[in-house]
Scaffold this active site. Sequence first.
Site, PDB file in Angstrom:
ATOM      1  CE1 TYR A  30      14.121  21.579 -14.490  1.00 30.77           C
ATOM      2  CE2 TYR A  30      15.994  22.773 -13.611  1.00 30.77           C
ATOM      3  CZ  TYR A  30      14.758  22.180 -13.439  1.00 30.77           C
ATOM      4  OH  TYR A  30      14.176  22.199 -12.206  1.00 30.77           O
TER       5      TYR A  30
ATOM      6  CE1 TYR B 182       9.998  23.692 -10.916  1.00 25.03           C
ATOM      7  CE2 TYR B 182      10.985  24.783  -9.022  1.00 25.03           C
ATOM      8  CZ  TYR B 182      10.966  23.740  -9.928  1.00 25.03           C
ATOM      9  OH  TYR B 182      11.911  22.741  -9.837  1.00 25.03           O
TER      10      TYR B 182
ATOM     11  CG  ASP C  71       7.660  26.959  -2.461  1.00 25.79           C
ATOM     12  OD1 ASP C  71       8.739  27.262  -1.908  1.00 25.79           O
ATOM     13  OD2 ASP C  71       7.588  26.212  -3.451  1.00 25.79           O
TER      14      ASP C  71
ATOM     15  CE  LYS D  67      15.962  27.509  -6.080  1.00 27.06           C
ATOM     16  NZ  LYS D  67      14.559  27.172  -6.289  1.00 27.06           N
TER      17      LYS D  67
HETATM   18  C1  LIG Z   1      13.744  25.961  -6.512  1.00 34.66           C
HETATM   19  C2  LIG Z   1      12.378  25.909  -5.956  1.00 34.66           C
HETATM   20  C3  LIG Z   1      11.829  24.707  -5.485  1.00 34.66           C
HETATM   21  C4  LIG Z   1      12.533  23.380  -5.606  1.00 34.66           C
HETATM   22  O1  LIG Z   1      13.728  23.344  -4.907  1.00 34.66           O
HETATM   23  P1  LIG Z   1      14.831  22.236  -5.285  1.00 34.66           P
HETATM   24  O2  LIG Z   1      15.871  22.415  -4.239  1.00 34.66           O
HETATM   25  O3  LIG Z   1      15.288  22.552  -6.649  1.00 34.66           O
HETATM   26  O4  LIG Z   1      14.151  20.912  -5.195  1.00 34.66           O
HETATM   27  C5  LIG Z   1      10.553  24.751  -4.938  1.00 34.66           C
HETATM   28  N1  LIG Z   1       9.865  25.907  -4.853  1.00 34.66           N
HETATM   29  C6  LIG Z   1      10.376  27.073  -5.286  1.00 34.66           C
HETATM   30  C7  LIG Z   1       9.568  28.321  -5.134  1.00 34.66           C
HETATM   31  C8  LIG Z   1      11.638  27.119  -5.869  1.00 34.66           C
HETATM   32  O5  LIG Z   1      12.123  28.275  -6.333  1.00 34.66           O
END
Ligand SMILES: *Cc1c(COP(=O)(O)O)cnc(C)c1O
Length: 433
Positions: free
Chosen positions: A19, A146, A240, A270
């Site tokens: 980024y 996102y 998600d 994460k």
């Molecule tokens: C960070 C994130 C992703 C993507 O994860 P990466 O490991 O960066 O590919 C997808 N969804 C959410 C809600 C996120 O915070």
Amino acid sequence: MTENLEWLERGAGHIWRPYTQMKTAPAALPVVSASGARLKLADGRELVDGIASWWCVAHGYRHPHIVDAVTRQAAVLPHVMLGGLAHEQAYTLAARLAARLPGDLSRVFFSESGSVAVEIAMKIAVQYHLNAGRRRTRFVSFAGGYHGDTFATMSVCDPEEGMHAMFTGVVPEQIVLPLPRDDDSRSLFSQTLDCHAGDIAAVIVEPYVQGAGGMLFHDGDMLRFLRRETEGRGILLIFDEIFVGFGRLGQTLFACEAASIVPDVVTLSKALTGGTLPLAATVAREPVFEAFLDDDPAKALMHGPTYMGNALACAAANASLDLFESEPRLDEARRIEALMRVNLAPLADEPGVVDVRCRGGIAVVQIDKTISLAGLGARFVDAGVFVRPFRDIVYVTPPLNIPEDDCSRLAEAICAVLPAWLRSARSRTPKNS
Ligand SMILES: *Cc1c(COP(=O)(O)O)cnc(C)c1O
């Protein structure tokens, strides 16, 4: 002591940073070690980390329990592929995640990053319907959302954030709606589902907090509305939880529990390994998994990342789950919320501040859109903290077990740096612009 930085100079001409407009970006800060909630820079300075490496570091850097687990695993079996082979860490982790998630969310597919976990959730959703003889290829997602940086996941991001205009023709076209939070947006949502009922495979949402889209909060009622509306139409619901999962909200380990909902698919990453190693999981409910069981090999899920279920990463994740079970992370997240609420409250009255909001281990100060925050990050570094403002927000998501002193330092730095920045921004900007 200043470290030898030969590696930094040699590599800076070759690394492509995330980024980042590489032409104009200031140099990245060299970090030589990290511990607890602190980053140690090459010049000896220590910064309190307000971001926890994109929200992953739930238990602080270098937590000895995780370091031990990874070290022991490295000595025995760092990795073996899951194709035809099994190992204890992945199988144990799958069983533990299934036990901790609500309802019949019980089938765990591992991968190595959040974007890939979402891609897999999307593939599962489409094939779930195909296996039942229905061709449904579209997704409904939400403005401000996102879900990742790959093309399929970009398609369900906020259209602006997901760069849909720039990548027209490459990113598949999905249906991106406003979050159904009031009567109008709710009826738009229901009408859209009716209109495209035979075409929609799944609805995907980040429960409670849309993270990378701007740390936008919503409530459980909306999520329960999504559950009712999708369930009645045979549309899958994907939560998600890559950002909010693992206690970030300070309520429950997973956000779906707080909403008393069992989504059809949940994505995790994460904080899954406590920010130690890359790992992600796509978890499906039993009936979703059962749609793939057939004598016909073509009905199997044809996916398998090379490093899926990596043993080091799974060992880290198992150790991270131990810590969630043995240490009071949810209480700690609520303590962050309480401290930030009190300490950031005065900012709400600052001219240029649009909103101050806190939830669990997330605190956000939203700024008037017309004020540029470029360059503000460096002021925070001068104040001894690492905070990365983006677009119109300054936010912190520290390690959940951040010591109270360090947490106060984050709040103090924001209260010291931001008002001065806003004042000088106003004097830079003509009144009528
Ligand atoms: C960070 C994130 C992703 C993507 O994860 P990466 O490991 O960066 O590919 C997808 N969804 C959410 C809600 C996120 O915070």
